[in-house]
Scaffold this motif. Structure first.
Motif, mmCIF file in Angstrom:
data_model
loop_
_atom_site.group_PDB
_atom_site.id
_atom_site.type_symbol
_atom_site.label_atom_id
_atom_site.label_comp_id
_atom_site.label_asym_id
_atom_site.label_seq_id
_atom_site.Cartn_x
_atom_site.Cartn_y
_atom_site.Cartn_z
ATOM 1 N N HIS A 81 31.975 23.631 56.079
ATOM 2 C CA HIS A 81 31.831 25.001 56.595
ATOM 3 C C HIS A 81 32.694 25.267 57.828
ATOM 4 O O HIS A 81 32.765 26.389 58.290
ATOM 5 C CB HIS A 81 30.356 25.261 56.916
ATOM 6 N N ARG A 83 36.044 24.373 58.250
ATOM 7 C CA ARG A 83 37.492 24.462 58.016
ATOM 8 C C ARG A 83 37.745 25.480 56.920
ATOM 9 O O ARG A 83 36.916 25.658 56.023
ATOM 10 C CB ARG A 83 38.080 23.119 57.569
ATOM 11 N N SER A 84 38.921 26.105 56.985
ATOM 12 C CA SER A 84 39.252 27.129 55.991
ATOM 13 C C SER A 84 40.616 26.847 55.387
ATOM 14 O O SER A 84 41.471 26.203 56.030
ATOM 15 C CB SER A 84 39.318 28.514 56.646
ATOM 16 N N ASP A 87 44.214 26.461 57.346
ATOM 17 C CA ASP A 87 44.195 25.798 58.664
ATOM 18 C C ASP A 87 45.266 24.714 58.697
ATOM 19 O O ASP A 87 45.470 23.992 57.709
ATOM 20 C CB ASP A 87 42.841 25.106 58.919
#
Ligand SMILES: NC(=O)c1ccc[n+]([C@@H]2O[C@H](COP(=O)([O-])OP(=O)(O)OC[C@H]3O[C@@H](n4cnc5c(N)ncnc54)[C@H](OP(=O)(O)O)[C@@H]3O)[C@@H](O)[C@H]2O)c1
Length: 320
Positions: A81, A83-84, A87
């Motif tokens: 939850h 990191r996207s 990135d």
């Protein structure tokens, strides 16, 4: 994916460039598209299978290999939850007898709490170069050596990957730094901030006419017995390679009021982010001697093996 592939242990010319399956990402992992990697002596040990190489990586061939990376998050596991996708992150794969992953490849899968955030103003090559060497130097000096501001430290092997970061990090921690190196690399070590540089080929550590709070043997070529006379009372000798002599040194250290320690580097976001901040603020430099493309990993490994590198060699894996 394209990767440097090992089909078995052997000399460096057994490394081949080719295609291998990309790693499968776990639910608690991120998949990183690798932009850059960096060379470490550990890679040479993995290729040869000697000098402890069998403990660093799986002997399950064919396999990718390589530890340091910097890249862009391509996918995140269902349980991740923080990191996207998109990135920019950097770090290093853990030493493990079971891993078949490698950073000399287009993708790595890794737990997000072991990566740092790459600052926008440094390159992926710089970030990859900092990962193992910088983390090792930081953990050796601060945690194991308990180096504090105002103290004096000697870095043995100051022109290498770990050593070049150790000189700069020790300066950031407020210490006075001395280093050893071969004559040709003395100016490089001075440029990193060392107050004095000693040629290890002409002066043995025990003959240095000064006392130190910490001796970090980044080259891991000495023993506690050789350096104990140049340690101040309560001082620490830290090495990077385990040996039988290490345990004798720990006992001698205990009996002499000094310390003998060993560091095995761990990949931690907090340490990587600290390195990232120092790099972004220009307080330390990445020490990248040269950068080669992925297909020249075999040549880069040969240059590292020949001892020709000042600081680090980086590898561009994908244009970015
Ligand atoms: N325990 C861990 O977690 C950990 C982590 C990282 C690295 N390591 C290990 O630590 C070692 C060093 O890593 P590195 O990346 O810094 O290697 P590196 O970049 O190859 O640097 C080696 C350094 O050793 C110096 N050196 C060579 N022979 C020497 C001698 N007889 N006396 C003093 N210095 C000498 C070299 O100096 P010149 O080039 O000037 O000759 C160079 O500065 C490797 O064995 C590596 O596998 C362990």
């Amino acid at each position: 994916m394209r990767a440097a592939i090992l089909n078995g242990n052997g000399p460096l010319d057994s490394v081949r460039m080719g295609e291998i399956d990309a790693p499968t990402m776990g639910k608690d992992e991120i998949l990183v598209r690798v932009c850059a990697a960096a060379i470490n002596p550990a890679d040479l040990k993995v290729v040869s299978g000697t000098d402890g190489g069998a403990f660093l990586h799986a002997k399950n061939f064919p396999t990718a290999f390589g530890f340091d990376f910097s890249g862009v998050v391509e996918a995140v596991g269902a349980d991740v939850h923080d990191r996207s996708v998109g990135d920019e992150v950097f770090g290093f794969l853990a030493y493990s007898r079971s891993t078949r992953q490698g950073s000399f490849a287009e993708f790595v899968a890794i737990k997000p709490d072991t990566v740092g955030v790459k600052p926008p103003n440094i390159t992926h090559e710089e970030a990859a170069a900092a990962a193992t060497a910088g983390s090792t130097a930081l953990q050796a000096l601060e945690e194991k050596g308990r180096l504090r501001s105002g103290q004096r430290v000697l870095v043995n092997g100051a022109s290498g990957g770990v050593g070049s970061y150790a000189v700069q990090i020790a300066s950031q921690l407020g210490a006075e730094v001395w280093g050893t190196a071969s004559t040709a690399k003395a100016d490089f070590v001075k440029s990193l901030g060392a107050a004095r540089v000693i040629d290890y080929k002409t002066t043995s550590l025990a003959d240095i006419d000064e006392k130190f709070d910490v001796v970090l043997d980044a080259a891991s070529m000495s023993s506690f017995g050789e350096v104990k006379s140049i340690l101040r009372p309560g001082g620490a000798y830290i090495t990077l390679l385990p040996s039988l002599g290490l345990f004798a040194g720990m006992l001698q250290g205990f009996l002499s009021g000094k310390r003998c320690g060993f560091v095995m580097v761990k990949a931690r976001s907090a340490d990587l982010n600290r390195l990232a901040d120092w790099l972004a603020e220009g307080k330390i430099e990445a020490s990248v001697d040269a950068t080669l493309p992925l297909d020249e990993v075999p040549a880069a490994l040969a240059t590292q093996e020949a001892g020709k590198v000042q600081g680090k060699l980086a590898v561009t894996v994908a244009t970015h």
